[in-house]
Enzyme design. Structure first.
Site, PDB file in Angstrom:
ATOM      1  N   GLU A  87      21.150   8.167 -11.168  1.00  0.00           N
ATOM      2  CA  GLU A  87      20.123   8.612 -12.109  1.00  0.00           C
ATOM      3  C   GLU A  87      20.295   7.838 -13.408  1.00  0.00           C
ATOM      4  OE1 GLU A  87      17.112   9.669 -13.759  1.00  0.00           O
ATOM      5  OE2 GLU A  87      17.372  10.843 -11.908  1.00  0.00           O
ATOM      6  N   ASP A 120      20.931   1.906 -12.078  1.00  0.00           N
ATOM      7  CA  ASP A 120      20.050   1.509 -10.980  1.00  0.00           C
ATOM      8  C   ASP A 120      20.727   1.782  -9.632  1.00  0.00           C
ATOM      9  OD1 ASP A 120      18.434   0.067  -9.142  1.00  0.00           O
ATOM     10  OD2 ASP A 120      17.803  -1.294 -10.738  1.00  0.00           O
ATOM     11  N   ASP A 142       9.332   8.506  -9.421  1.00  0.00           N
ATOM     12  CA  ASP A 142       8.173   8.158 -10.248  1.00  0.00           C
ATOM     13  C   ASP A 142       7.173   7.407  -9.377  1.00  0.00           C
ATOM     14  OD1 ASP A 142       6.360   7.084 -12.123  1.00  0.00           O
ATOM     15  OD2 ASP A 142       7.908   7.016 -13.666  1.00  0.00           O
ATOM     16  N   TYR A 218      10.812  19.173 -10.254  1.00  0.00           N
ATOM     17  CA  TYR A 218       9.670  18.268 -10.113  1.00  0.00           C
ATOM     18  C   TYR A 218       8.742  18.737  -9.007  1.00  0.00           C
ATOM     19  CZ  TYR A 218      12.287  15.240 -13.209  1.00  0.00           C
ATOM     20  OH  TYR A 218      12.972  14.746 -14.285  1.00  0.00           O
TER      21      TYR A 218
END
Length: 248
Positions: A87, A120, A142, A218
């Site tokens: 993350e 990453d 995303d 989310y």
């Protein structure tokens, strides 16, 4: 610019901002003191099972764990699994650490089976040897809905190649999204990949969240549409799989 920064610019970022609102004093303390203890130490040909302080039978990877609800739930319900979470967003990492220290049953036990990479996820995939992961998760990433940003979606042919390399035969790649465009994008690329097969047999298989797939913040927002849950299986390969090191 650091080497990691130059590397990110060279291959392109797949995530958004790294920092948001100022952390609380408690969160800042956790990031400063606890995060360094849980950081995944990357090295070429990394054996991920050796990164934990507990006996580990299997290692799972969550790519973009958000606030950490799913990662922590999986760690609590699978006591012999080590989970690596990637993350880049500092606020999400801080929320996971806060949940971890407040978890019932002993945060130290859970922490011994959780490792974090604050950057990453491709860094992890590049470091791992072949066939060392038992499961991988990409949950509500995303969607980068604008066409010019589609290159920033995590699901690309290159990342699927990397996931196929590090997943063991027959093991799962789980993906979830509430963005119809990203779902279609993912299905198109994963089903065209020679090493993955979609396990769904009927409509409810992608519309109903499996019992061992806890909801996340989310998912509950459902900003773009109805959540879809996809499970893919790694096809068999020839070659050796790495064995988890025995611990005494």
């Amino acid at each position: 610019m650091s080497d990691s920064g130059r590397g990110e610019r060279r291959r392109g970022l797949l995530y958004g901002r790294r920092k948001g609102p100022k952390l609380s004093a408690h969160q800042a303390k956790l990031v400063a003191n606890l995060l360094p203890q849980l950081k995944l130490l990357l090295a070429p040909n990394l054996d991920p099972s050796m990164s934990f302080n507990s006996r580990i039978d299997e290692v799972w990877l969550e790519i973009g764990f958000g606030s950490g609800e799913h990662l922590l739930w999986q760690a609590e319900h699978h006591p012999h699994v080590g989970i690596v979470g990637a993350e880049a967003y500092e606020g999400g990492i801080a929320r996971l650490l806060s949940r971890l220290v407040a978890a019932p049953g002993g945060s130290q036990t859970l922490a011994s089976r959780i490792r974090i990479h604050d950057g990453d996820a491709r860094d992890i995939l590049e470091a791992l040897p072949e066939a060392c992961l038992g499961r991988a998760f990409i949950l509500f990433p995303d969607p980068w809905p604008k066409t010019r940003h589609h290159k920033r979606r995590f699901v690309q042919t290159e990342t699927l190649d990397a996931l196929a390399r590090v997943l063991q035969d027959g093991m799962q790649l789980r993906f979830a999204s509430d963005d119809p465009g990203y779902v279609a994008w993912t299905l198109e690329r994963v089903m065209a990949h020679e090493f993955f097969v979609w396990t769904a047999e009927r409509e409810r298989d992608w519309h109903v969240r499996p019992a061992d797939w806890p909801p996340t913040r989310y998912e509950q927002k459902a900003l773009h549409g109805v959540p879809v849950f996809l499970t893919f299986q790694r096809r068999p390969r020839q070659g050796l799989q790495c064995e988890t090191a025995e611990r005494k």
